[in-house]
Enzyme design. Structure first.
Site, PDB file in Angstrom:
ATOM      1  N   GLU A 102       0.790  -1.226   0.000  1.00 21.13           N
ATOM      2  CA  GLU A 102       0.000   0.000   0.000  1.00 21.13           C
ATOM      3  C   GLU A 102       0.830   1.288   0.000  1.00 21.13           C
ATOM      4  O   GLU A 102       0.361   2.316  -0.489  1.00 21.13           O
ATOM      5  CB  GLU A 102      -0.934   0.006   1.223  1.00 21.13           C
ATOM      6  CG  GLU A 102      -2.038  -1.033   1.160  1.00 21.13           C
ATOM      7  CD  GLU A 102      -3.010  -0.788   0.024  1.00 21.13           C
ATOM      8  OE1 GLU A 102      -3.288   0.397  -0.287  1.00 21.13           O
ATOM      9  OE2 GLU A 102      -3.492  -1.774  -0.569  1.00 21.13           O
ATOM     10  N   SER A 126     -52.657 -24.591  26.059  1.00 21.29           N
ATOM     11  CA  SER A 126     -52.632 -25.535  27.184  1.00 21.29           C
ATOM     12  C   SER A 126     -51.371 -25.454  28.028  1.00 21.29           C
ATOM     13  O   SER A 126     -51.278 -26.139  29.060  1.00 21.29           O
ATOM     14  CB  SER A 126     -52.814 -26.964  26.662  1.00 21.29           C
ATOM     15  OG  SER A 126     -54.101 -27.119  26.100  1.00 21.29           O
TER      16      SER A 126
END
Length: 765
Positions: A186, A461
């Site tokens: 870079e 239930s």
């Protein structure tokens, strides 16, 4: 009349002195805005790259896997955990983060880690495994030790509004290999330029002209840092001018090492959902699940290659691009003489070796959502987003993966009936009340509506155990054999309408024993019982069990009209599974600061809210539910002799399918339904139970304990008459009673020699 002067006045050049004045004025006029511009840029640059500026989100950790003699664990599970933590198998275990397996013996070099109770240095241990347990753990000297634990993995965090995350590193902590590779690719002249590199710009210009397109940039690391940190992505000469000015000022204010350190921590390297991955430290964890210091050259080269375009070279979505870019980086290193031709070819053949199958494979948003909500009670959001707190949880990745596999299998089986079926699941540890796994929807790795916490649905239930426990808590009136009226009833509602419940099969069963009414989930028997007990007493039982949401005191609540989230149902059933001890569900057991200093602990303090004896009777009926009642399809998957207890739940018009149940180690609550509240056509047994039984079959290793208690007595009784009998008699059932409530009379079954012989023979067989 005077004659007009028609000639034009000649233009006179100013004198030299006038020229100087004009230039001074123009210079001042241009210098002032330039000074203002540089002052503005300078103000932006000052302090921009100080470590304190960066938000450090709170990190949420899973439980550490404890290695102790007798711990239930297979060799496969241990190796799976090591791989998920990014440990590498090496022939020579000489560095942290490595291990060697030889048969059922593991040599592990543990990484250093700051646990909630202190720092652990890197150390080498040996773990000898048996078939399904840890046999012995030894230190580096071969001495037996009580236990050791693996380092936990990060499962999420509490991120700031920008959803950025990073793992801050000092330059001293960054491997030299990464620094050299980064600079080579870079910015080769980083340590010799002043923020701008004319040589790099000229080189990039020539390369791009030759290629006929933009293939190389000329920006320095300083320019990239400024652009990513202080500027927008707009493409204009004005933005480039600001970038150049700020780069020069950055070089003026900061040393080269400080700029490089800031770049290494700031550079954008990927995305995980809406979470941006910044810096090489976090990227190493994100892609390889290892500290940056443990990466090899191929892995470092891949990370450096991502700088050019994290999305374009995303190794999960575009593995060929990522591999090609990595090899380009390796080739640049070879050009500089760092690698010879043979080494280059060898590194190019290395696989990407990603730690997971996708960017979201290690993300658990539903669980982290629950953690975040509990944290908000004790910590300000700003502290969670910026101070780098470390949150330690009991979350178990192994159990989570089993829960996800169970839900995926069930959903695929039901896909033809309902493609958009949703699911939610909460798993807790019975002995502690710790929440160990959570599923918030059919795509568990994607953040969104968390149905485990926020889907308020009628529980059907699943409400019935609260009704029956209210009765069993009165042993002078009710036992498991008490006859209940399973008969039609009609109750006026507040609006003048009538509440007329019915059984699932539209059939009344007359007088039925209490245990059968629960195990077969008879609505009429439950409604009659609840009204006999009184609605206020039943509502009080809901609260004692751990349901803190206000419930309407109306008859329909007896059959599950209450709308609760799965996490609330789990709290209720946790109390039942824990023999009547209420413990708030826990997702955090400790918090420390960024340096490992303990800040808070969250110990559990169980409270006995219901006597254990009636809960034991309820558990008996719930055991019967999965043996003989509505949940008996559990044993299509579980071993026939594996003891578990549970309850099915189905809301009106089969809109919601529920199952809640537990073994000796884990409790799990599962909900299935549609987000639009339409009918699924699924009962609790045909829907949610599929997920539950598959999960328990793979996760549970401890069946439900059911030892006889001192204040209880087990008797052989006739299932129909409720009178005492003998084990060899017809309809004989071995039933628990709270002492003082057991039947006193015996039935008419006389001893039968052949039946007695068969009974004794069955015992010894």
């Amino acid at each position: 009349m005077p004659q007009k002067n028609n000639h034009r006045r000649r233009f006179r050049l100013p004198r030299p002195a006038s020229w100087r004045g004009l230039f001074v004025k123009l210079a001042i006029a241009g210098l002032v805005p330039l000074l203002v511009f540089f002052a503005y840029c300078d103000a932006k640059v000052r302090g921009a790259f100080d470590p304190q500026r960066y938000d450090q989100p709170a990190k949420v950790y899973a439980r550490p896997l404890v290695l102790a003699s007798g711990a239930v664990l297979t060799s496969y599970e241990l190796e799976e955990e090591l791989r998920n933590l990014g440990y590498r198998q090496l022939r020579l275990v000489n560095e942290p983060g490595s291990y060697l397996r030889q048969g059922d013996t593991f040599t592990i070099y543990l990484r250093p880690f700051d646990f909630a109770d202190g720092h652990r240095k890197a150390k080498k241990i040996t773990v000898e495994m048996a078939a399904t347990t840890v046999r012995v753990v030894r230190n580096a000297l071969g001495e037996r030790i009580a236990e050791e634990q693996l380092d936990p993995t990060v499962i999420g965090g509490v991120y700031p509004g920008r959803h950025e995350d990073r793992l801050m590193l000092s330059l001293d902590e960054v491997p030299e290999m990464l620094v050299e590779t980064l600079l080579q690719v870079e910015d080769r002249h980083f340590y010799s330029h002043f923020g701008l590199s004319p040589r790099s710009i000229a080189r990039a210009l020539i390369v791009n002209i030759k290629a006929g397109r933009t293939v190389q940039g000329g920006s320095t690391l300083t320019q990239q840092l400024v652009k990513n940190t202080l500027l927008t992505n707009e493409r204009s000469l004005w933005r480039k001018f600001k970038e150049a000015a700020m780069s020069l000022l950055t070089e003026l204010h900061y040393s080269k090492d400080r700029i490089l350190e800031a770049y290494i921590n700031e550079v954008y390297l990927g995305q995980e959902g809406n979470r941006a991955i910044h810096g090489f430290g976090l990227a190493a964890r994100h892609y390889f699940n290892r500290p940056l210091q443990e990466l090899d050259l191929a892995q470092v080269s891949m990370l450096v290659g991502l700088v050019k375009g994290p999305s374009y070279y995303d190794p999960w979505r575009h593995p060929q691009r990522a591999t090609s870019r990595r090899n380009t980086v390796l080739a640049e290193l070879a050009e500089e003489g760092w690698l010879n031709a043979e080494q280059l070819e060898a590194w190019k053949k290395e696989p990407l070796s990603l730690s997971k199958s996708s960017a979201l494979a290690g993300v658990y948003p539903a669980y982290v959502d629950l953690v975040r909500r509990q944290l908000s009670r004790d910590y300000a959001r700003q502290d969670l987003q910026k101070k780098g707190l470390r949150i330690f949880t009991p979350f178990d990745p192994l159990l989570q993966r089993r829960a996800e596999a169970a839900t995926a299998k069930a959903l695929s089986q039901l896909a033809e009936r309902k493609k958009d079926l949703q699911v939610a699941m909460v798993v807790t540890a019975v002995d502690s009340g710790d929440v160990v796994a959570v599923i918030g929807g059919r795509q568990p790795r994607y953040a969104g509506f968390n149905r485990a916490l926020d889907a308020l649905r009628p529980i059907g239930s699943l409400a019935k155990p609260a009704v029956y426990l209210t009765a069993l808590n009165q042993p002078d009136k009710y036992t498991l054999l008490t006859k209940l009226r399973d008969e039609p009833l009609s109750v006026p509602n507040a609006d003048g309408t009538l509440w007329r419940p019915s059984n699932y099969g539209r059939k009344a069963h007359g007088m039925v024993p209490l245990h059968k009414a629960l195990s077969h989930s008879y609505n009429l028997a439950t409604a009659n019982l609840g009204l006999d007990l009184g609605l206020s007493d039943v509502m009080d039982m809901f609260q004692r069990l751990g349901v803190h949401r206000p419930l309407l005191e109306v008859p329909s609540m007896l059959l599950g009209a209450a709308e609760l989230a799965p996490i609330e149902v789990a709290a209720m059933y946790q109390t039942i599974a824990a023999d009547g001890r209420y413990t708030p569900l826990r997702t955090i057991y400790a918090v420390s600061d960024a340096r490992g200093k303990p800040l808070a602990r969250y110990p559990q303090q169980p409270k006995q809210v219901i006597d254990a004896a009636p809960v034991h009777l309820l558990q008996y009926a719930m055991l019967e539910t999965v043996r003989e009642g509505t949940g008996k399809s559990v044993y299509r998957v579980l071993p026939k002799d594996y003891r578990v207890a549970g309850k099915t739940g189905t809301s009106n018009d089969t809109r919601d399918s529920w199952f809640a149940g537990f073994a000796g180690d884990y409790l799990a609550v599962v909900w299935m339904g549609l987000d639009n509240n339409a009918s699924t056509g699924l009962t609790g047994a045909s829907g949610a139970l599929r997920v539950w039984r598959q999960f328990m079959a793979e996760a549970s290793t401890e069946q439900m304990p059911f030892a006889q208690r001192s204040n209880m007595e087990y008797l052989w009784v006739d299932a129909e008459s409720g009178l005492r009998t003998q084990s060899w008699c017809e309809n004989a059932r071995y039933v628990p009673f709270i002492k003082g409530s057991e039947p006193q009379q015996s039935g008419g079954c006389a001893p039968d020699g052949e039946k007695m012989w068969n009974w004794f023979k069955g015992i010894f067989d």
